[in-house]
Design a protein around this motif. Structure first.
Motif, PDB file in Angstrom:
ATOM      1  N   UNK A 128       0.832  -1.184   0.000  1.00  0.00           N
ATOM      2  CA  UNK A 128       0.000   0.000   0.000  1.00  0.00           C
ATOM      3  C   UNK A 128       0.869   1.236   0.000  1.00  0.00           C
ATOM      4  N   UNK A 129       0.480   2.256  -0.705  1.00  0.00           N
ATOM      5  CA  UNK A 129       1.213   3.514  -0.701  1.00  0.00           C
ATOM      6  C   UNK A 129       0.470   4.508   0.159  1.00  0.00           C
ATOM      7  N   UNK A 130       1.213   5.308   0.895  1.00  0.00           N
ATOM      8  CA  UNK A 130       0.579   6.252   1.811  1.00  0.00           C
ATOM      9  C   UNK A 130       0.592   7.675   1.285  1.00  0.00           C
ATOM     10  N   UNK A 131       1.278   7.929   0.199  1.00  0.00           N
ATOM     11  CA  UNK A 131       1.383   9.292  -0.282  1.00  0.00           C
ATOM     12  C   UNK A 131       1.184   9.328  -1.785  1.00  0.00           C
ATOM     13  N   UNK A 132       1.127  10.544  -2.344  1.00  0.00           N
ATOM     14  CA  UNK A 132       1.137  10.712  -3.785  1.00  0.00           C
ATOM     15  C   UNK A 132      -0.197  10.456  -4.442  1.00  0.00           C
ATOM     16  N   UNK A 133      -0.126  10.084  -5.739  1.00  0.00           N
ATOM     17  CA  UNK A 133      -1.319   9.975  -6.573  1.00  0.00           C
ATOM     18  C   UNK A 133      -2.297   8.936  -6.054  1.00  0.00           C
ATOM     19  N   UNK A 134      -1.773   7.818  -5.517  1.00  0.00           N
ATOM     20  CA  UNK A 134      -2.672   6.774  -5.030  1.00  0.00           C
ATOM     21  C   UNK A 134      -3.511   7.297  -3.880  1.00  0.00           C
ATOM     22  N   UNK A 135      -2.886   8.065  -2.988  1.00  0.00           N
ATOM     23  CA  UNK A 135      -3.622   8.621  -1.859  1.00  0.00           C
ATOM     24  C   UNK A 135      -4.752   9.518  -2.350  1.00  0.00           C
ATOM     25  N   UNK A 136      -4.468  10.363  -3.349  1.00  0.00           N
ATOM     26  CA  UNK A 136      -5.486  11.240  -3.884  1.00  0.00           C
ATOM     27  C   UNK A 136      -6.602  10.441  -4.548  1.00  0.00           C
ATOM     28  N   UNK A 169      -4.205   0.413   9.655  1.00  0.00           N
ATOM     29  CA  UNK A 169      -5.181   1.333  10.227  1.00  0.00           C
ATOM     30  C   UNK A 169      -4.767   2.792  10.051  1.00  0.00           C
ATOM     31  N   UNK A 170      -3.522   3.111  10.404  1.00  0.00           N
ATOM     32  CA  UNK A 170      -3.052   4.494  10.311  1.00  0.00           C
ATOM     33  C   UNK A 170      -3.163   5.039   8.907  1.00  0.00           C
ATOM     34  N   UNK A 171      -2.831   4.207   7.934  1.00  0.00           N
ATOM     35  CA  UNK A 171      -2.891   4.644   6.547  1.00  0.00           C
ATOM     36  C   UNK A 171      -4.331   4.908   6.107  1.00  0.00           C
ATOM     37  N   UNK A 172      -5.233   3.993   6.462  1.00  0.00           N
ATOM     38  CA  UNK A 172      -6.626   4.169   6.074  1.00  0.00           C
ATOM     39  C   UNK A 172      -7.234   5.422   6.713  1.00  0.00           C
ATOM     40  N   UNK A 173      -6.830   5.708   7.955  1.00  0.00           N
ATOM     41  CA  UNK A 173      -7.320   6.917   8.620  1.00  0.00           C
ATOM     42  C   UNK A 173      -6.785   8.151   7.899  1.00  0.00           C
ATOM     43  N   UNK A 174      -5.480   8.140   7.582  1.00  0.00           N
ATOM     44  CA  UNK A 174      -4.882   9.278   6.875  1.00  0.00           C
ATOM     45  C   UNK A 174      -5.571   9.532   5.542  1.00  0.00           C
ATOM     46  N   UNK A 210       2.561  -5.349  24.525  1.00  0.00           N
ATOM     47  CA  UNK A 210       2.696  -4.096  23.799  1.00  0.00           C
ATOM     48  C   UNK A 210       2.017  -4.247  22.450  1.00  0.00           C
ATOM     49  N   UNK A 211       1.671  -3.146  21.839  1.00  0.00           N
ATOM     50  CA  UNK A 211       0.923  -3.152  20.598  1.00  0.00           C
ATOM     51  C   UNK A 211       1.837  -3.063  19.384  1.00  0.00           C
ATOM     52  N   UNK A 212       1.306  -3.494  18.251  1.00  0.00           N
ATOM     53  CA  UNK A 212       1.940  -3.196  16.973  1.00  0.00           C
ATOM     54  C   UNK A 212       2.076  -1.683  16.899  1.00  0.00           C
ATOM     55  N   UNK A 213       3.162  -1.151  16.318  1.00  0.00           N
ATOM     56  CA  UNK A 213       3.327   0.303  16.265  1.00  0.00           C
ATOM     57  C   UNK A 213       2.197   0.988  15.507  1.00  0.00           C
ATOM     58  N   UNK A 214       1.547   1.935  16.165  1.00  0.00           N
ATOM     59  CA  UNK A 214       0.435   2.665  15.568  1.00  0.00           C
ATOM     60  C   UNK A 214       0.906   4.070  15.227  1.00  0.00           C
ATOM     61  N   UNK A 215       1.027   4.344  13.935  1.00  0.00           N
ATOM     62  CA  UNK A 215       1.509   5.644  13.479  1.00  0.00           C
ATOM     63  C   UNK A 215       1.092   5.852  12.030  1.00  0.00           C
ATOM     64  N   UNK A 216       1.201   7.069  11.569  1.00  0.00           N
ATOM     65  CA  UNK A 216       0.946   7.356  10.169  1.00  0.00           C
ATOM     66  C   UNK A 216       2.071   6.789   9.314  1.00  0.00           C
ATOM     67  N   UNK A 217       1.807   6.649   8.030  1.00  0.00           N
ATOM     68  CA  UNK A 217       2.806   6.208   7.051  1.00  0.00           C
ATOM     69  C   UNK A 217       3.415   4.845   7.401  1.00  0.00           C
ATOM     70  N   UNK A 218       2.585   3.938   7.917  1.00  0.00           N
ATOM     71  CA  UNK A 218       3.109   2.629   8.302  1.00  0.00           C
ATOM     72  C   UNK A 218       3.634   1.845   7.101  1.00  0.00           C
ATOM     73  N   UNK A 235      11.714  11.293   8.980  1.00  0.00           N
ATOM     74  CA  UNK A 235      11.546  12.424   8.082  1.00  0.00           C
ATOM     75  C   UNK A 235      10.173  12.345   7.402  1.00  0.00           C
ATOM     76  N   UNK A 236       9.798  11.149   6.976  1.00  0.00           N
ATOM     77  CA  UNK A 236       8.470  10.956   6.366  1.00  0.00           C
ATOM     78  C   UNK A 236       7.374  11.199   7.393  1.00  0.00           C
ATOM     79  N   UNK A 237       7.595  10.698   8.601  1.00  0.00           N
ATOM     80  CA  UNK A 237       6.590  10.827   9.669  1.00  0.00           C
ATOM     81  C   UNK A 237       6.359  12.278  10.076  1.00  0.00           C
TER      82      UNK A 237
END
Length: 449
Positions: A9-17, A99-104, A404-412, A445-447
């Protein structure tokens, strides 16, 4: 079986749009005012949810649930394509790594009006599905922890008792009793064990520990029990952190020791691992490895191996004095593009209820998120003669275990894309662990965007 692979899955760019615009204009495939479409990936769980659907339809005359089961890789590929094209299901089984990506991407419908309470589920499960904006996007479904699976015939032949396997400890300097056990369980092609003079690490018949590859950026069933019991955290805060910590000296020392097991011949080289055909469970089933770390979703798989009496033990005690395991949990989410949001919310609320989760628990395939569902699952496993205490104890005993949880953050997805080759370079190509400093900088840097 629920396999932990990684979706592309891509989190940025044309796919996100495209994703956002697709969600705004499309509708769920096959949905209508009378039908709720629902996707899941685990074939073993399909009968349980078909049973839940019957109960739901009985309570909601006129509403039907159409369930589609897809294999893990196809699941995420088709879901992503569906979100872009507006043909995604009304409801789908969601994984915290996406999850983070879908929310973003604003692909999910808020579920704040379902009345989900944190206290109704096992600790931490409900809170993990709150987005950065404070809205809920997932209703807790189930949970899993990690244990050490081992071939009891091999451990007995090595003189290791079940009690000894359950009391292992480790440290990054000499590996502790865990490394001693793994070394002793390793046998070369001439019959020499890994801790005996003359052992040939280049010609191993049975490895003490199976390989699960590099572990990407989470190491759930690879190195996370060790980094967790060393006190390390993926991010600077539990949820929606702003900085990853792969540059930590603690993390790097653990990773250096862990992959060092392969250099010593106690764990297969990276080249032996194949996501499709030679995973940890495959190696154990074939008698090529004596032990492995794996998740609760694999209990039925391991106990079903013919001619293998597979037992489980809790993860080893680490330098912090505690055992550690990732406690992951799935949820059910509604797509923003759903044409039947009213019916979808009724279905998700039912999925999250004791009524459905107790039904799921009775199938003895997974641990449902509610306490009643968990109890039903434990009873079902017990009826099958399967001891699941190594999975349930970490949830109940916080003095001895750290969860502990799987890391929850944007741009996973970006984190995974960077960490996968970085970890494989260390494991397979001997690159120094200090190289993770640069990788960590790139991820952060991405985050920070």
């Amino acid at each position: 079986m629920r396999i932990r692979l990684r979706p592309l899955l891509a989190a940025t760019g044309a796919l996100a749009l495209s994703l956002v615009s697709g969600c705004a204009g499309g509708g769920a495939a096959g949905s209508s005012a009378n039908t709720v479409t629902y996707w899941l990936w685990d074939a073993n769980q399909l009968p349980a949810y078909q049973a839940c659907a019957k109960g739901f339809e009985k309570e909601n005359p006129g509403l039907k649930v159409k369930i589609t089961q897809l294999g893990w890789s196809d699941y995420w590929t088709k879901l992503t394509a569906g979100l872009i094209a507006g043909t995604a299901p009304d409801v789908f089984t969601d994984h915290i790594q996406n999850f983070g990506q879908f929310v973003d991407l604003k692909a999910l419908e808020p579920l704040d009006d379902l009345g989900i309470e944190n206290s109704d589920y096992q600790p931490g499960l409900a809170a993990n599905w709150i987005g950065k904006d404070g809205h809920r996007y997932g209703a807790p479904k189930d949970w899993d922890t990690v244990s050490l699976f081992y071939n009891s015939k091999m451990t007995a032949e090595a003189g290791l008792t079940a009690e000894q396997m359950g009391e292992l400890s480790w440290n990054p300097k000499d590996g502790g009793t865990f490394e001693k056990a793994i070394a002793h369980l390793t046998i070369d092609r001439k019959g020499k064990r890994g801790d005996e003079p003359g052992f040939d690490k280049n010609n191993v018949k049975v490895y003490g520990l199976a390989t699960g590859g590099g572990g990407f950026g989470d190491g759930q069933t690879q190195w996370s029990p060790f980094t967790g019991s060393a006190g390390w955290n993926y991010l600077n805060k539990a949820r929606w952190g702003t900085k990853y910590q792969y540059d930590s000296k603690t993390f790097q020392s653990v990773v250096d020791w862990y992959f060092g097991l392969a250099k010593k011949g106690y764990m297969p080289p990276l080249s032996d691992y194949n996501i499709q055909s030679n995973q940890q469970n495959t190696q154990v089933a074939a008698g090529k490895a004596a032990t492995t770390f794996d998740g609760a979703w694999m209990i039925s798989t391991y106990t079903g191996f013919k001619g293998r009496d597979i037992k489980t033990a809790a993860t080893p005690v680490g330098p912090t004095g505690k055992r550690a395991t990732m406690m992951n949990g799935l949820a059910d989410s509604i797509t923003k593009a759903s044409k039947n949001k009213a019916g979808a919310k009724k279905w998700v609320a039912y999925l999250a209820s004791d009524e459905c989760q107790t039904v799921v628990g009775k199938y003895g395939v997974v641990f449902p998120a509610t306490a009643a569902g968990t109890e039903a699952a434990v009873a079902a496993y017990r009826k099958k003669g399967i001891d699941v205490s190594s999975f349930t104890e970490p949830v109940a005993d916080k003095k001895r275990f750290r969860t502990f949880s799987y890391p929850i953050a944007s741009y996973s997805a970006d984190m995974t894309a960077l960490m996968q080759p970085a970890m494989e370079d260390i494991y397979g190509n001997g690159k120094p662990v200090s190289s993770l400093d640069q990788t960590n900088d790139q991820i952060n840097l991405i985050l920070s965007q």
